[in-house]
Motif scaffolding. Structure first.
Motif, PDB file in Angstrom:
ATOM      1  N   GLU A  34       1.105  -1.266  -0.434  1.00 56.54           N
ATOM      2  CA  GLU A  34       0.002   0.013  -0.042  1.00 56.54           C
ATOM      3  C   GLU A  34       0.697   1.760   0.164  1.00 56.54           C
ATOM      4  N   LYS A  35       2.007   1.293  -0.641  1.00 60.05           N
ATOM      5  CA  LYS A  35       2.689   2.241  -0.392  1.00 60.05           C
ATOM      6  C   LYS A  35       3.188   2.394  -2.554  1.00 60.05           C
ATOM      7  N   ASP A  36       4.034   2.071  -2.282  1.00 53.32           N
ATOM      8  CA  ASP A  36       3.641   1.462  -4.018  1.00 53.32           C
ATOM      9  C   ASP A  36       2.752   1.919  -5.380  1.00 53.32           C
ATOM     10  N   TRP A  37       2.065   2.637  -4.773  1.00 51.99           N
ATOM     11  CA  TRP A  37       0.897   3.184  -5.838  1.00 51.99           C
ATOM     12  C   TRP A  37       1.677   3.129  -7.436  1.00 51.99           C
ATOM     13  N   VAL A  38       2.343   4.357  -7.471  1.00 48.76           N
ATOM     14  CA  VAL A  38       2.898   3.670  -9.143  1.00 48.76           C
ATOM     15  C   VAL A  38       2.936   2.596  -9.641  1.00 48.76           C
ATOM     16  N   ARG A  39       3.481   1.736  -8.788  1.00 50.95           N
ATOM     17  CA  ARG A  39       3.407   0.415  -9.731  1.00 50.95           C
ATOM     18  C   ARG A  39       1.943  -0.477  -9.573  1.00 50.95           C
ATOM     19  N   VAL A  40       1.297   0.156  -8.830  1.00 53.19           N
ATOM     20  CA  VAL A  40       0.132  -0.973  -8.703  1.00 53.19           C
ATOM     21  C   VAL A  40      -1.096   0.260  -9.465  1.00 53.19           C
ATOM     22  N   ALA A  41      -0.755   1.001  -9.935  1.00 55.19           N
ATOM     23  CA  ALA A  41      -1.515   1.555 -11.320  1.00 55.19           C
ATOM     24  C   ALA A  41      -0.751   1.072 -12.140  1.00 55.19           C
ATOM     25  N   GLU A  42      -0.046   0.803 -12.347  1.00 57.60           N
ATOM     26  CA  GLU A  42       1.205   0.179 -13.705  1.00 57.60           C
ATOM     27  C   GLU A  42      -0.572  -1.054 -13.529  1.00 57.60           C
ATOM     28  N   ALA A  43       0.740  -2.074 -12.678  1.00 61.66           N
ATOM     29  CA  ALA A  43      -0.208  -3.140 -12.533  1.00 61.66           C
ATOM     30  C   ALA A  43      -1.676  -2.747 -12.970  1.00 61.66           C
ATOM     31  N   VAL A  44      -2.786  -2.701 -12.690  1.00 59.53           N
ATOM     32  CA  VAL A  44      -3.966  -2.666 -12.986  1.00 59.53           C
ATOM     33  C   VAL A  44      -4.189  -2.243 -14.552  1.00 59.53           C
ATOM     34  N   GLY A  45      -3.417  -0.963 -15.124  1.00 63.04           N
ATOM     35  CA  GLY A  45      -4.249  -0.743 -16.231  1.00 63.04           C
ATOM     36  C   GLY A  45      -4.660   0.324 -16.697  1.00 63.04           C
ATOM     37  N   SER A  46      -5.175   0.327 -17.728  1.00 62.08           N
ATOM     38  CA  SER A  46      -6.690   1.128 -18.576  1.00 62.08           C
ATOM     39  C   SER A  46      -6.354   2.298 -17.619  1.00 62.08           C
ATOM     40  N   GLY A  47      -5.618   2.646 -18.051  1.00 57.24           N
ATOM     41  CA  GLY A  47      -5.168   4.273 -17.863  1.00 57.24           C
ATOM     42  C   GLY A  47      -5.227   4.794 -16.687  1.00 57.24           C
ATOM     43  N   VAL A  48      -5.302   4.226 -15.314  1.00 57.97           N
ATOM     44  CA  VAL A  48      -5.064   4.747 -14.133  1.00 57.97           C
ATOM     45  C   VAL A  48      -4.861   5.071 -13.067  1.00 57.97           C
ATOM     46  N   SER A  49      -4.602   6.220 -12.784  1.00 52.05           N
ATOM     47  CA  SER A  49      -3.812   6.744 -11.691  1.00 52.05           C
ATOM     48  C   SER A  49      -3.185   6.214 -10.789  1.00 52.05           C
ATOM     49  N   ASN A  50      -2.751   6.627 -10.211  1.00 50.93           N
ATOM     50  CA  ASN A  50      -2.070   6.147  -8.952  1.00 50.93           C
ATOM     51  C   ASN A  50      -2.944   6.541  -7.786  1.00 50.93           C
ATOM     52  N   ASP A  51      -3.710   8.014  -7.741  1.00 54.47           N
ATOM     53  CA  ASP A  51      -4.034   8.057  -6.524  1.00 54.47           C
ATOM     54  C   ASP A  51      -5.649   7.722  -7.175  1.00 54.47           C
ATOM     55  N   GLN A  52      -6.228   7.468  -8.419  1.00 59.48           N
ATOM     56  CA  GLN A  52      -6.945   6.423  -8.426  1.00 59.48           C
ATOM     57  C   GLN A  52      -7.051   5.047  -8.057  1.00 59.48           C
ATOM     58  N   CYS A  53      -6.367   4.536  -7.933  1.00 57.08           N
ATOM     59  CA  CYS A  53      -6.244   3.184  -7.434  1.00 57.08           C
ATOM     60  C   CYS A  53      -5.901   3.652  -5.625  1.00 57.08           C
ATOM     61  N   LEU A  54      -4.621   3.949  -4.855  1.00 54.85           N
ATOM     62  CA  LEU A  54      -5.016   4.096  -3.524  1.00 54.85           C
ATOM     63  C   LEU A  54      -6.687   5.010  -3.596  1.00 54.85           C
ATOM     64  N   ASN A  55      -7.440   5.711  -3.742  1.00 56.18           N
ATOM     65  CA  ASN A  55      -8.345   5.929  -3.315  1.00 56.18           C
ATOM     66  C   ASN A  55      -9.771   4.869  -3.705  1.00 56.18           C
ATOM     67  N   ARG A  56      -9.440   3.911  -4.768  1.00 60.98           N
ATOM     68  CA  ARG A  56     -10.029   2.724  -4.727  1.00 60.98           C
ATOM     69  C   ARG A  56     -10.332   1.889  -4.017  1.00 60.98           C
ATOM     70  N   PHE A  57      -8.966   2.102  -3.470  1.00 60.93           N
ATOM     71  CA  PHE A  57      -8.256   1.044  -2.286  1.00 60.93           C
ATOM     72  C   PHE A  57      -9.322   0.846  -1.057  1.00 60.93           C
ATOM     73  N   ARG A  58      -8.896   2.249  -0.595  1.00 63.13           N
ATOM     74  CA  ARG A  58      -8.523   2.742   0.044  1.00 63.13           C
ATOM     75  C   ARG A  58     -10.215   2.878   1.091  1.00 63.13           C
ATOM     76  N   TYR A  59     -11.062   3.498  -0.161  1.00 60.23           N
ATOM     77  CA  TYR A  59     -12.735   4.233   0.306  1.00 60.23           C
ATOM     78  C   TYR A  59     -13.434   2.738  -0.365  1.00 60.23           C
ATOM     79  N   SER A  60     -13.402   2.115  -0.969  1.00 57.90           N
ATOM     80  CA  SER A  60     -14.852   1.248  -0.812  1.00 57.90           C
ATOM     81  C   SER A  60     -14.312  -0.121  -0.785  1.00 57.90           C
ATOM     82  N   SER A  61     -15.027  -0.866  -0.779  1.00 56.69           N
ATOM     83  CA  SER A  61     -14.913  -1.684   0.121  1.00 56.69           C
ATOM     84  C   SER A  61     -13.931  -3.148   0.442  1.00 56.69           C
TER      85      SER A  61
END
Length: 118
Positions: A34-61
């Motif tokens: 939960e600290k390397d959101w740039v790599r997480v976003a790259e792994a998710v793909g689909s053009g998502v940003s690191n902020d979108q990944c962080l927010n989706r993970f932290r503020y969803s179920s």
């Protein structure tokens, strides 16, 4: 621009998360933490940003934080992490909130006479 994406600047774009993207996000967080959101976003793909990944993970179920009493194996794992990382509670506590990890970290550190320096 590259500096914009490095900061996660695309987060203002509307995004609909698919079930597949949510699963990629869960898997990427398991892999990169939960600290390397740039790599997480790259792994998710689909053009998502690191902020979108962080927010989706932290503020969803998607994030499942354990509650209730700590199991013996969790405390043993935390004790081992205190021994290894003396002042970094963020390095442990699988499935527990940061505040719960820090609280138990401080308690274990004080018993071991290793003050927690935050």
């Amino acid at each position: 621009s590259s500096s914009s994406s490095a900061r996660g600047g695309r987060s203002c774009l509307p995004l609909r998360w698919s079930i597949e993207m949510d699963e990629k996000l869960r898997e990427a967080v398991r892999s990169y933490g939960e600290k390397d959101w740039v790599r997480v976003a790259e792994a998710v793909g689909s053009g998502v940003s690191n902020d979108q990944c962080l927010n989706r993970f932290r503020y969803s179920s998607l994030q499942t934080t354990k509650t209730g009493p700590w199991e013996a194996d969790e405390l043993e794992e935390l004790l081992a992490l205190v021994e290894k990382h003396s002042n970094d509670p963020a390095s442990g506590g699988r499935g527990r909130s940061n505040s719960k990890v820090t609280t138990n970290w401080v308690a274990i550190s004080s018993v071991l006479n290793r003050p927690y320096a935050h």
